[in-house]
Design a protein around this motif. Structure first.
Motif, PDB file in Angstrom:
ATOM      1  N   TYR A  37       0.835  -1.216   0.000  1.00  0.00           N
ATOM      2  CA  TYR A  37       0.000   0.000   0.000  1.00  0.00           C
ATOM      3  C   TYR A  37       0.862   1.256   0.000  1.00  0.00           C
ATOM      4  O   TYR A  37       0.489   2.281  -0.571  1.00  0.00           O
ATOM      5  N   LEU A  38       2.049   1.193   0.604  1.00  0.00           N
ATOM      6  CA  LEU A  38       2.940   2.359   0.600  1.00  0.00           C
ATOM      7  C   LEU A  38       3.515   2.612  -0.798  1.00  0.00           C
ATOM      8  O   LEU A  38       3.711   3.762  -1.197  1.00  0.00           O
ATOM      9  N   SER A  39       3.779   1.554  -1.541  1.00  0.00           N
ATOM     10  CA  SER A  39       4.283   1.723  -2.915  1.00  0.00           C
ATOM     11  C   SER A  39       3.233   2.386  -3.797  1.00  0.00           C
ATOM     12  O   SER A  39       3.566   3.166  -4.700  1.00  0.00           O
ATOM     13  N   THR A  40       1.958   2.088  -3.538  1.00  0.00           N
ATOM     14  CA  THR A  40       0.883   2.744  -4.283  1.00  0.00           C
ATOM     15  C   THR A  40       0.825   4.229  -3.946  1.00  0.00           C
ATOM     16  O   THR A  40       0.651   5.076  -4.830  1.00  0.00           O
ATOM     17  N   ILE A  41       0.989   4.549  -2.646  1.00  0.00           N
ATOM     18  CA  ILE A  41       1.028   5.960  -2.230  1.00  0.00           C
ATOM     19  C   ILE A  41       2.231   6.662  -2.860  1.00  0.00           C
ATOM     20  O   ILE A  41       2.159   7.845  -3.237  1.00  0.00           O
ATOM     21  N   GLN A  42       3.330   5.941  -3.008  1.00  0.00           N
ATOM     22  CA  GLN A  42       4.569   6.530  -3.568  1.00  0.00           C
ATOM     23  C   GLN A  42       4.363   7.021  -5.001  1.00  0.00           C
ATOM     24  O   GLN A  42       5.038   7.946  -5.450  1.00  0.00           O
ATOM     25  N   LEU A  43       3.413   6.410  -5.712  1.00  0.00           N
ATOM     26  CA  LEU A  43       3.123   6.878  -7.061  1.00  0.00           C
ATOM     27  C   LEU A  43       2.563   8.298  -7.047  1.00  0.00           C
ATOM     28  O   LEU A  43       2.759   9.077  -7.973  1.00  0.00           O
ATOM     29  N   VAL A  44       1.835   8.630  -5.961  1.00  0.00           N
ATOM     30  CA  VAL A  44       1.251   9.963  -5.812  1.00  0.00           C
ATOM     31  C   VAL A  44       2.248  10.907  -5.142  1.00  0.00           C
ATOM     32  O   VAL A  44       2.338  12.091  -5.481  1.00  0.00           O
ATOM     33  N   ASN A  45       3.015  10.381  -4.199  1.00  0.00           N
ATOM     34  CA  ASN A  45       3.984  11.176  -3.435  1.00  0.00           C
ATOM     35  C   ASN A  45       5.351  10.489  -3.502  1.00  0.00           C
ATOM     36  O   ASN A  45       5.658   9.631  -2.682  1.00  0.00           O
ATOM     37  N   PRO A  46       6.195  10.870  -4.447  1.00  0.00           N
ATOM     38  CA  PRO A  46       7.515  10.243  -4.571  1.00  0.00           C
ATOM     39  C   PRO A  46       8.378  10.410  -3.310  1.00  0.00           C
ATOM     40  O   PRO A  46       9.331   9.651  -3.113  1.00  0.00           O
ATOM     41  N   ASN A  47       8.034  11.396  -2.477  1.00  0.00           N
ATOM     42  CA  ASN A  47       8.808  11.642  -1.248  1.00  0.00           C
ATOM     43  C   ASN A  47       8.198  10.945  -0.029  1.00  0.00           C
ATOM     44  O   ASN A  47       8.398  11.387   1.100  1.00  0.00           O
ATOM     45  N   ILE A  48       7.457   9.863  -0.247  1.00  0.00           N
ATOM     46  CA  ILE A  48       6.807   9.172   0.865  1.00  0.00           C
ATOM     47  C   ILE A  48       7.826   8.702   1.908  1.00  0.00           C
ATOM     48  O   ILE A  48       7.536   8.665   3.100  1.00  0.00           O
ATOM     49  N   GLY A  49       9.033   8.380   1.475  1.00  0.00           N
ATOM     50  CA  GLY A  49      10.078   7.958   2.430  1.00  0.00           C
ATOM     51  C   GLY A  49      10.372   9.047   3.440  1.00  0.00           C
ATOM     52  O   GLY A  49      10.520   8.778   4.643  1.00  0.00           O
ATOM     53  N   ARG A  50      10.427  10.275   2.967  1.00  0.00           N
ATOM     54  CA  ARG A  50      10.671  11.425   3.858  1.00  0.00           C
ATOM     55  C   ARG A  50       9.496  11.597   4.817  1.00  0.00           C
ATOM     56  O   ARG A  50       9.682  11.891   6.013  1.00  0.00           O
ATOM     57  N   SER A  51       8.281  11.409   4.304  1.00  0.00           N
ATOM     58  CA  SER A  51       7.093  11.511   5.159  1.00  0.00           C
ATOM     59  C   SER A  51       7.113  10.439   6.243  1.00  0.00           C
ATOM     60  O   SER A  51       6.818  10.714   7.412  1.00  0.00           O
ATOM     61  N   LEU A  52       7.480   9.218   5.853  1.00  0.00           N
ATOM     62  CA  LEU A  52       7.536   8.128   6.834  1.00  0.00           C
ATOM     63  C   LEU A  52       8.534   8.430   7.943  1.00  0.00           C
ATOM     64  O   LEU A  52       8.252   8.218   9.128  1.00  0.00           O
ATOM     65  N   GLU A  53       9.699   8.916   7.573  1.00  0.00           N
ATOM     66  CA  GLU A  53      10.742   9.201   8.565  1.00  0.00           C
ATOM     67  C   GLU A  53      10.258  10.245   9.578  1.00  0.00           C
ATOM     68  O   GLU A  53      10.621  10.201  10.752  1.00  0.00           O
ATOM     69  N   SER A  54       9.422  11.199   9.131  1.00  0.00           N
ATOM     70  CA  SER A  54       8.908  12.210  10.056  1.00  0.00           C
ATOM     71  C   SER A  54       7.986  11.587  11.096  1.00  0.00           C
ATOM     72  O   SER A  54       7.795  12.145  12.177  1.00  0.00           O
ATOM     73  N   HIS A  55       7.418  10.431  10.790  1.00  0.00           N
ATOM     74  CA  HIS A  55       6.541   9.713  11.720  1.00  0.00           C
ATOM     75  C   HIS A  55       7.314   8.665  12.525  1.00  0.00           C
ATOM     76  O   HIS A  55       6.705   7.835  13.192  1.00  0.00           O
ATOM     77  N   LEU A  56       8.616   8.704  12.441  1.00  0.00           N
ATOM     78  CA  LEU A  56       9.485   7.740  13.123  1.00  0.00           C
ATOM     79  C   LEU A  56       9.255   6.322  12.585  1.00  0.00           C
ATOM     80  O   LEU A  56       9.282   5.340  13.314  1.00  0.00           O
ATOM     81  N   ILE A  57       9.019   6.257  11.272  1.00  0.00           N
ATOM     82  CA  ILE A  57       8.820   4.973  10.589  1.00  0.00           C
ATOM     83  C   ILE A  57       9.929   4.817   9.565  1.00  0.00           C
ATOM     84  O   ILE A  57      10.114   5.691   8.699  1.00  0.00           O
ATOM     85  N   THR A  58      10.677   3.750   9.659  1.00  0.00           N
ATOM     86  CA  THR A  58      11.778   3.556   8.727  1.00  0.00           C
ATOM     87  C   THR A  58      11.272   3.472   7.287  1.00  0.00           C
ATOM     88  O   THR A  58      10.290   2.779   6.993  1.00  0.00           O
ATOM     89  N   SER A  59      11.954   4.174   6.379  1.00  0.00           N
ATOM     90  CA  SER A  59      11.566   4.140   4.964  1.00  0.00           C
ATOM     91  C   SER A  59      11.844   2.782   4.338  1.00  0.00           C
ATOM     92  O   SER A  59      11.370   2.494   3.232  1.00  0.00           O
ATOM     93  N   GLU A  60      12.601   1.929   5.047  1.00  0.00           N
ATOM     94  CA  GLU A  60      12.854   0.577   4.548  1.00  0.00           C
ATOM     95  C   GLU A  60      11.574  -0.259   4.499  1.00  0.00           C
ATOM     96  O   GLU A  60      11.547  -1.343   3.915  1.00  0.00           O
TER      97      GLU A  60
END
Length: 673
Positions: free
Chosen positions: A524-547
């Protein structure tokens, strides 16, 4: 027809497996603060609503009352017993006097009562001292008159008794020596005062024993709980649950106040509407404004509803309403701009705004005037108040005490009462293990943990577009590993217990048009990444590893939760636990008095008042021309003067009071070393 029963009957019937819940009933969800309110109502004979029992005339799956303790990582909570009871079994039980029944409405109240008396939840009765009651003596006073508050921990300054201890004493028929050794001698009140000159052990134990009896009598009162007993067929049973509405209508306090102020030409409802129209991105809580005005007006400080309705008038509101509303808005701006809150809906305690409003008024009306030193204290106070559950239950006293403390800090002075720091540092998250136990969004610590992540990361980013979340964002309490996915993939019951814990939750706006429920995180995160290529940065702000995007964690839920819980605790440790000693050293100052330094003190007994002079250095009191060697000796003299028996006793340290420089009433116990 409405009937009544006692708490004792309720508990005994649950223990005897006579009372169950329908298997499909929702889980027990009440926060412990609601249990405080429940017992406060029972003691004050305030109607709490009727419990509705049903005797089903059909086969049904049932489960037991939830008496499990909170979740602990690595330790499986016992499962609730679920069993099917047939129609013939129910008929047989009830024909032989078994009184089998289901709770159809009132599960939260019944479960709260059961958990309190069984000791699963810590529920304490804090008693008033004898000088604070109208009855001739502690023994003759009704239980309601003796109640100071119901809360989650005992008081070191007031006689306290845990409700589960009363139940245990009664069930085991302990003798007097057992009660002394096991319950009275171990209390923090006894430990605090037993070595103090003038402490009357026999008198205090007599009060403890008397209080225990009154609470036991409350448990036995046959007319305490109302209930209806319904004999239902399956069709009626279904209709009942479709149509039942358990929400009661409460009298609106603000409506009453508005009616009073209107006669003085202050239109409160119009003023509320004016604020909402002018500041549409802010949710105004009128009671916050009203209590802040009460604090500014009163001396000694009072903010309870009775004071507000009887003592505040239209002129007070004309003077303060607009100023306090401006401070309210600036406080919300400050909390959001400095990342203390993710959005207004996610403030852990709305009442914490009142001390902040008083603080900003004291420094000139704007947080820009705050010094870096004052900001350090605000950081400490804010987070420790949340993580110590400081505002759960009765909070008026906390609001006044904290407003007073922040006023002192606003005037660049030091706090002189150590108890303030001691209370703030009793936090609920002292280890990583504690993080796992928070799984309900109504809990202040749960909210605090999500907010402190935002504080550390300087704001949470939207997953849809990596913009910062706004003050009025409508947020979903999102499972990072979706619940449906975990229910299908997890086989370990211990891991299942962690699905809802805060380490698997974060706050995001609604994610549109993306199937999430049974997807692993990477999909589901990969699907969101299509809309927001910077989803990894968003995840890190929530203390969620982009891995999480790579799929490496899809089958490693337990590892992910451990990793994130550890990271959350590191933030709590950094901002809450580590600073406490340095903050105390910087902002606490022990008051030292010269031998000749005296303060004016006063007391009341049976509505009569007396004044005296107290020397904090020597602990002596000068009253009506005589010098007494201890506060207790002087207190006894006052009580006899005002009509108490000749051999009366009183703890003088809690009997005598004074008004400090900020106008707050305190007990001279503040001066004890």
């Amino acid at each position: 027809m409405e009937q009544t029963q006692s708490i004792k009957n309720l508990i005994e019937d649950i223990d005897a497996k006579k009372i169950f819940l329908p298997e499909f009933q929702r889980d027990f969800v009440w926060e412990v603060s609601k249990t405080y309110d429940l017992f406060d109502s029972l003691i004050k004979d305030i109607f709490i609503g009727a419990i509705i029992y049903g005797i089903p005339s059909f086969d049904i799956a049932v489960r037991e009352i939830d008496n499990r303790r909170k979740i602990t990582k690595g330790r499986k909570r016992p499962s609730l017993e679920i069993k099917t009871v047939t129609k013939s079994e129910i008929e047989k039980i009830n024909k032989t006097g078994g009184n089998f029944r289901l709770i159809l409405d009132g599960q939260q109240r019944s479960t709260s009562i059961y958990r309190a008396l069984k000791g699963t939840d810590e529920i304490w009765f804090i008693a008033k001292s004898e000088d604070e009651i109208e009855s001739p003596s502690f023994e003759s006073a009704k239980l309601e008159e003796l109640l100071e508050e119901i809360t989650g921990e005992q008081s070191s300054e007031r006689l306290s008794i845990r409700l589960s201890d009363v139940w245990e004493i009664e069930q085991n028929d302990y003798d007097e020596d057992d009660v002394k050794e096991k319950f009275f001698f171990t209390s923090t009140y006894y430990k605090n005062y037993s070595s103090t000159a003038g402490f009357d052990f026999k008198g205090e134990f007599k009060k403890f024993r008397n209080l225990k009896k009154k609470i036991a009598d409350l448990f036995k009162s046959e007319k305490l709980l109302s209930f209806y007993l319904l004999d239902m067929n399956l069709e009626k049973f279904v209709v009942f649950f479709e149509r039942s509405n358990t929400r009661g209508v409460q009298l609106n306090f603000i409506d009453i106040l508005a009616a009073k102020l209107y006669t003085g030409n202050f239109n409160l409802k119009e003023k509320i509407k004016e604020f909402e129209q002018k500041h549409q991105n802010y949710n105004l809580i009128p009671e916050i404004i009203v209590r802040a005005i009460a604090y500014r007006k009163s001396s000694p400080k009072e903010i309870n509803r009775n004071y507000i309705l009887t003592s505040l008038n239209a002129e007070d509101f004309k003077e303060w309403w607009d100023k306090i509303c401006l401070s309210y808005k600036r406080t919300l701006d400050y909390l959001y701009d400095n990342h203390y809150i993710i959005s207004q809906d996610w403030i852990p305690y709305d009442n914490m705004m009142i001390p902040l409003i008083n603080f900003v008024n004291e420094i000139g009306g704007d947080y820009h005037f705050m010094s870096s030193k004052q900001k350090r204290f605000i950081d400490f106070w804010y987070w420790n108040s949340i993580f110590s559950l400081r505002y759960s239950g009765s909070s008026n006293e906390r609001i006044i005490e904290d407003s007073n403390a922040l006023t002192i800090i606003a005037n660049d002075k030091k706090i002189t009462y150590l108890s303030f720091f001691n209370k703030l540092t009793k936090i609920q998250t002292l280890s990583v293990e504690d993080i796992y136990s928070f799984d309900k969004k109504a809990n202040a610590v749960y909210k605090g943990l999500l907010n402190i992540i935002s504080y550390e990361k300087k704001g949470l980013l939207n997953w849809n577009n990596d913009a910062k979340l706004s003050l009025n964002s409508t947020l979903e309490d999102h499972h990072i590993f979706p619940k449906s996915y975990l229910n299908k993939s997890l086989t370990n019951e211990i891991d299942r217990d962690l699905i809802d814990c805060v380490a698997n939750r974060t706050l995001v706006p609604k994610i549109q048009n993306i199937r999430i429920s049974d997807q692993p995180p990477s999909e589901y995160l990969s699907t969101i990444q299509l809309v927001n290529p910077n989803i990894g940065r968003s995840l890190e702000s929530h203390l969620i590893t982009s891995e999480l995007l790579t799929g490496e964690y899809d089958k490693e839920f337990n590892f992910f939760v451990e990793l994130r819980a550890s990271a959350i605790f590191d933030i709590v440790n950094k901002h809450v636990i580590v600073p406490k000693d340095s903050i105390k050293e910087e902002f606490y100052e022990e008051v030292r008095f010269e031998e000749t330094a005296n303060i004016n003190v006063y007391c009341s007994y049976k509505s009569n008042k007396a004044s005296a002079v107290f020397n904090p250095s020597t602990a002596k009191i000068f009253y009506k021309g005589d010098l007494y060697e201890s506060p207790s000796a002087a207190a006894n003299a006052v009580k006899i003067d005002l009509g108490a028996p000749e051999h009366t006793t009183e703890n003088g340290w809690t009997f005598w009071k004074f008004v400090d420089e900020s106008g707050m009433e305190k007990r001279i116990n503040e001066f004890r070393k």
